[in-house]
Scaffold this motif. Structure first.
Motif, PDB file in Angstrom:
ATOM      1  N   THR A  47       0.840  -1.201   0.000  1.00 39.81           N
ATOM      2  CA  THR A  47       0.000   0.000   0.000  1.00 39.81           C
ATOM      3  C   THR A  47       0.874   1.251   0.000  1.00 39.81           C
ATOM      4  OG1 THR A  47      -0.090  -0.105   2.393  1.00 39.81           O
ATOM      5  CG2 THR A  47      -1.937  -1.058   1.186  1.00 39.81           C
ATOM      6  N   PRO A  48       0.391   2.328  -0.657  1.00 37.18           N
ATOM      7  CA  PRO A  48       1.162   3.566  -0.695  1.00 37.18           C
ATOM      8  C   PRO A  48       1.343   4.161   0.704  1.00 37.18           C
ATOM      9  CG  PRO A  48      -0.920   3.789  -1.895  1.00 37.18           C
ATOM     10  CD  PRO A  48      -0.828   2.394  -1.451  1.00 37.18           C
ATOM     11  N   ALA A  49       2.584   4.557   1.008  1.00 34.57           N
ATOM     12  CA  ALA A  49       2.931   4.940   2.379  1.00 34.57           C
ATOM     13  C   ALA A  49       2.204   6.185   2.858  1.00 34.57           C
ATOM     14  CB  ALA A  49       4.448   5.139   2.494  1.00 34.57           C
ATOM     15  N   ILE A  50       1.857   7.088   1.954  1.00 36.64           N
ATOM     16  CA  ILE A  50       1.204   8.326   2.416  1.00 36.64           C
ATOM     17  C   ILE A  50      -0.205   8.008   2.925  1.00 36.64           C
ATOM     18  CG2 ILE A  50       0.443  10.635   1.763  1.00 36.64           C
ATOM     19  CD1 ILE A  50       3.491  10.145   1.885  1.00 36.64           C
ATOM     20  N   ALA A  51      -0.950   7.225   2.132  1.00 37.67           N
ATOM     21  CA  ALA A  51      -2.323   6.891   2.530  1.00 37.67           C
ATOM     22  C   ALA A  51      -2.331   6.192   3.884  1.00 37.67           C
ATOM     23  CB  ALA A  51      -2.974   6.012   1.467  1.00 37.67           C
ATOM     24  N   THR A  52      -1.433   5.215   4.074  1.00 33.14           N
ATOM     25  CA  THR A  52      -1.454   4.487   5.336  1.00 33.14           C
ATOM     26  C   THR A  52      -0.883   5.330   6.477  1.00 33.14           C
ATOM     27  OG1 THR A  52       0.549   3.399   4.564  1.00 33.14           O
ATOM     28  CG2 THR A  52      -1.482   2.159   4.423  1.00 33.14           C
ATOM     29  N   ILE A  57      -1.360   8.440   6.892  1.00 28.87           N
ATOM     30  CA  ILE A  57      -2.445   9.308   7.356  1.00 28.87           C
ATOM     31  C   ILE A  57      -3.326   8.545   8.345  1.00 28.87           C
ATOM     32  CG2 ILE A  57      -4.595  10.387   6.588  1.00 28.87           C
ATOM     33  CD1 ILE A  57      -3.049  11.455   4.191  1.00 28.87           C
ATOM     34  N   ILE A  58      -3.586   7.278   8.049  1.00 28.68           N
ATOM     35  CA  ILE A  58      -4.373   6.472   8.989  1.00 28.68           C
ATOM     36  C   ILE A  58      -3.633   6.349  10.319  1.00 28.68           C
ATOM     37  CG2 ILE A  58      -5.509   4.257   9.357  1.00 28.68           C
ATOM     38  CD1 ILE A  58      -5.554   3.909   6.305  1.00 28.68           C
ATOM     39  N   TRP A 106       2.480   3.480  -8.303  1.00 27.13           N
ATOM     40  CA  TRP A 106       1.299   4.018  -7.631  1.00 27.13           C
ATOM     41  C   TRP A 106       1.681   4.612  -6.276  1.00 27.13           C
ATOM     42  CZ3 TRP A 106      -3.168   4.823 -10.025  1.00 27.13           C
ATOM     43  CH2 TRP A 106      -4.244   5.287  -9.257  1.00 27.13           C
ATOM     44  N   SER A 107       2.706   4.048  -5.655  1.00 23.98           N
ATOM     45  CA  SER A 107       3.130   4.527  -4.334  1.00 23.98           C
ATOM     46  C   SER A 107       4.213   5.592  -4.411  1.00 23.98           C
ATOM     47  CB  SER A 107       3.678   3.361  -3.507  1.00 23.98           C
ATOM     48  OG  SER A 107       2.752   2.325  -3.469  1.00 23.98           O
ATOM     49  N   GLU A 116      -0.843  10.488  -4.666  1.00 20.62           N
ATOM     50  CA  GLU A 116      -0.138  10.425  -3.394  1.00 20.62           C
ATOM     51  C   GLU A 116       0.271  11.805  -2.903  1.00 20.62           C
ATOM     52  OE1 GLU A 116      -0.693   7.603  -1.656  1.00 20.62           O
ATOM     53  OE2 GLU A 116       1.442   7.454  -1.194  1.00 20.62           O
ATOM     54  N   LEU A 153      -2.768  13.781  -1.825  1.00 21.90           N
ATOM     55  CA  LEU A 153      -3.201  13.313  -0.507  1.00 21.90           C
ATOM     56  C   LEU A 153      -2.342  13.921   0.594  1.00 21.90           C
ATOM     57  CD1 LEU A 153      -5.160  11.378   0.853  1.00 21.90           C
ATOM     58  CD2 LEU A 153      -3.475   9.565   0.569  1.00 21.90           C
ATOM     59  N   GLN A 161      -3.633  16.433   3.691  1.00 23.81           N
ATOM     60  CA  GLN A 161      -3.407  16.272   5.121  1.00 23.81           C
ATOM     61  C   GLN A 161      -2.730  17.515   5.702  1.00 23.81           C
ATOM     62  OE1 GLN A 161      -0.418  15.094   7.156  1.00 23.81           O
ATOM     63  NE2 GLN A 161      -1.754  14.997   8.937  1.00 23.81           N
ATOM     64  N   SER A 215      -7.883   8.787   1.572  1.00 19.69           N
ATOM     65  CA  SER A 215      -6.913   7.699   1.733  1.00 19.69           C
ATOM     66  C   SER A 215      -7.463   6.400   1.163  1.00 19.69           C
ATOM     67  CB  SER A 215      -6.568   7.485   3.211  1.00 19.69           C
ATOM     68  OG  SER A 215      -5.952   8.627   3.728  1.00 19.69           O
ATOM     69  N   THR A 273      -7.242   6.350  -2.616  1.00 19.18           N
ATOM     70  CA  THR A 273      -5.964   6.029  -3.247  1.00 19.18           C
ATOM     71  C   THR A 273      -5.536   4.590  -2.954  1.00 19.18           C
ATOM     72  OG1 THR A 273      -4.491   6.670  -1.452  1.00 19.18           O
ATOM     73  CG2 THR A 273      -5.247   8.417  -2.896  1.00 19.18           C
ATOM     74  N   LEU A 274      -6.100   4.009  -1.896  1.00 10.51           N
ATOM     75  CA  LEU A 274      -5.769   2.616  -1.588  1.00 10.51           C
ATOM     76  C   LEU A 274      -6.562   1.652  -2.462  1.00 10.51           C
ATOM     77  CD1 LEU A 274      -5.700   2.713   2.319  1.00 10.51           C
ATOM     78  CD2 LEU A 274      -3.764   2.244   0.840  1.00 10.51           C
ATOM     79  N   ILE A 310      -5.005  -0.430  -5.335  1.00 12.70           N
ATOM     80  CA  ILE A 310      -4.064  -1.429  -4.826  1.00 12.70           C
ATOM     81  C   ILE A 310      -4.835  -2.637  -4.278  1.00 12.70           C
ATOM     82  CG2 ILE A 310      -2.417  -1.871  -2.959  1.00 12.70           C
ATOM     83  CD1 ILE A 310      -1.003  -0.320  -4.962  1.00 12.70           C
TER      84      ILE A 310
END
Lengths: 323, 281
Positions: A139-144, A146-147, B213-214, B232, B235, B239, B253, B256-257, B260
């Motif tokens: 998974t893309p590091a930015i999205a996770t 943020i979580i 993608w990441s 990314e 996003l 934030q 989030s 964008t996930l 994947i």
């Protein structure tokens, strides 16, 4: 469709020796075919690898060498002046890498052991757990991240909810100079451990089962069997895991940037407590626009990573069995 | 002692087996929990976001999903990311197939040198050459463009070696038969060798997709404004400027996930073995 390669009665195997085509043509054909790949790499790998050292000797201006001012080794002298904060960034990196590598290996090995197939086939549960552990890795590091910022929120986050439920004191996490880096570590352990699990699963399946059973027969307990039978079989993969884990940890950027206020001055806070060398390099060049100085950081990073890889290889070769 | 060991075993084994199942369930739940929480937050009502302890029951209020599309042009960012990822996949496949074929089947002077040079590229840490890469991109006028996010990743040494390894396994008779029929090398490659290499094509496609993608640091430094910004980076900015809007952030989030997740569900086994193979080089 093409899978049906006609299996004619084949003539005796022909060794591909001298081709009928003249040698000169195949020389040029060979080069023509590797050229596209080499061209891309030349522009964005080979040339930069040389350029980084050159740029580090200049007060660099984007317009080029003509517009830049030669400063010699001045940037390197700055690096090792404690005021610049570079040495501190090395310390933070060492702390981060020093925690991440053993933790991710220990956790990865433990999880691999847990989801290893006991029977001849994988059960649905094993497959599901493997997938769950692996999923964060891609998974893309930015999205996770943020979580994870939500999770580490001091007031409403999950992390403090867990601590409170265990009757432990709540922490400031990302707002604390002590706990910000551990919070990043927890995120990245979760994110990357799936890779270690895959490495170790492959290695565990190579441990000869009859030897393990023989040890059990002789009355060895779990710990003894692991240490004396299984661990030696894992050592080549262990070396790989240490090297890959170190390289990955040293280059970690996105998650640190995002979790430590990247959009407000480049990350690494609070009070530089999470400024690793990767963050430091980024800020030098793209927040303060000292390209030459940043390049000097890049050169040192390059050398450190090369040194670490070589050292680990040296040590590993001495302690690695069953290559 | 050995006796007691064997007599205890049956029930002990049962306990251990159920213990293992319980542990696996806990582990799987713990690893999936952050994703689940993000989903719950994205459909939470305002009252359910800032609660202690956190609320894990979704309330199916989709207002934040509507709002997140109003805040920023996500369609545009997605389009950028799709173009960048797609173009990179094509470039990596083409350069990988050609170079892999040459290194496997075309004997030419200097082949060993090329192999060595390619291997050397693996030793260069991307982080260390970030600044000269930026300088090169500046002089090639690639800053703030989609092409600037493709070209630096247009060739991949790992892909080259994967294709080389595969093409080496193809029997010589295959090429000989094609040549008898008058086929040239590119016809052989296009109609015979590459279709046979479908698993490798799949592996390279998946790994490039996941990596592109990441992609974050590079697009962060070379894009400004909405001109070429991928999801990314968008996003990350969201934030930065709207950090207190948890529901919208969670929705973005998840957005964008989603690609994947989708690819993972469809190609799980192949993806995992691709990553495993990636580690072995």
């Amino acid at each position: 469709m093409v899978e049906t390669v006609p299996s004619q009665p084949s003539p005796p195997p022909v060794v591909r020796g001298p081709q009928p085509s003249p040698r000169r043509r195949s020389v040029s054909l060979g080069w023509a075919l590797v050229l596209p790949a080499l061209a891309f790499l030349a522009l964005f790998t080979y040339l930069p690898a040389v350029l980084v050292a050159a740029i580090s000797l200049f007060q660099w201006n984007l317009a080029g060498f003509g517009a830049s001012q030669w400063v010699g080794l001045h940037h390197y002298a700055q690096l090792f002046n404690p005021i610049s904060g570079f040495l501190q960034s090395l310390t933070v990196t060492a702390y981060y890498v020093g925690m991440m590598v053993p933790l991710s290996i220990a956790l990865g090995l433990g999880l691999a052991w847990l989801v290893k197939n006991r029977g001849p086939r994988l059960t649905a549960w094993e497959t599901f757990t493997r997938s769950a552990v692996f999923l964060p890795y891609i998974t893309p590091a930015i999205a996770t991240s943020i979580i994870w910022i939500f999770i580490f929120n001091p007031q409403f986050g999950l992390a403090n909810a867990v601590l409170t439920a265990l009757h432990l004191p709540a922490l400031g996490w990302l707002t604390s100079t002590t706990w910000a880096l551990p919070a990043v570590m927890i995120n990245n352990l979760w994110h990357n451990v799936g890779f270690m699990v895959i490495l170790f699963l492959a290695a565990l399946s190579n441990v000869p089962q009859d030897v393990v059973e023989a040890a059990w027969m002789d009355g060895a307990n779990g710990a003894v069997t692991f240490w004396h039978i299984i661990r030696p079989h894992l050592s080549p993969v262990m070396l790989l895991a240490v090297i890959l884990g170190t390289i990955q940890a040293m280059q970690t950027f996105g998650s640190i940037y995002q979790m430590t206020g990247g959009q407000f001055g480049g990350g690494g806070g609070p009070l530089n407590s999470t400024t690793t060398t990767a963050i430091y390099l980024y800020k030098s060049a793209f927040v303060y626009f000292h390209y030459g100085y940043g390049a000097a950081v890049g050169v040192v990073l390059f050398l450190v990573m090369l040194g670490v890889a070589l050292a680990q290889k040296q040590i590993g070769e001495r302690h690695t069995f069953y290559r | 002692m050995n006796m007691t060991h064997t007599t205890v075993r049956p029930s002990g084994r049962l306990v251990r087996r159920w213990g293992r199942f319980a542990l696996m369930a806990v582990v799987a739940a713990a690893f999936l929990l952050p994703f689940y929480w993000a989903l719950v937050l994205s459909v939470a009502t305002r009252a359910n976001v800032f609660t202690m302890p956190p609320d894990f029951v979704p309330s199916f209020d989709f207002i934040s999903w509507v709002r997140v599309f109003a805040i920023a042009p996500w369609g545009l960012y997605f389009l950028h990311s799709v173009i960048i990822t797609g173009a990179t996949i094509v470039a990596v496949l083409v350069t990988g197939v050609l170079a892999g074929y040459a290194l496997a089947e075309v004997p030419f002077r200097g082949r060993e040198v090329v192999m060595g040079v390619l291997l050397a590229a693996l030793m260069v840490p991307p982080e260390a050459i970030l600044i000269p890469n930026y300088v090169v991109a500046y002089h090639l006028h690639l800053l703030n463009s989609l092409a600037g996010q493709v070209v630096p990743f247009g060739a991949n040494v790992f892909a080259v070696f994967l294709f080389r390894q595969f093409f080496k396994t193809l029997p010589v008779e295959l090429w000989d038969a094609c040549r008898m029929d008058g086929a040239r090398w590119w016809q052989y490659l296009r109609h015979i060798a590459v279709p046979l290499a479908r698993p490798v094509v799949m592996t390279v496609t998946l790994l490039t997709f996941v990596a592109q993608w990441s992609q974050f640091q590079w697009p962060l430094i070379i894009t400004q404004g909405n001109g070429a910004r991928p999801v990314e980076v968008a996003l990350s900015y969201l934030q930065g400027f709207d950090g207190s809007h948890w529901r919208e952030l969670a929705a973005a989030s998840v957005l964008t996930l989603a690609p994947i997740f989708l690819v993972f569900l469809l190609t799980q086994r192949h993806l995992i073995s691709s990553v495993a193979g990636r580690a072995q080089i």
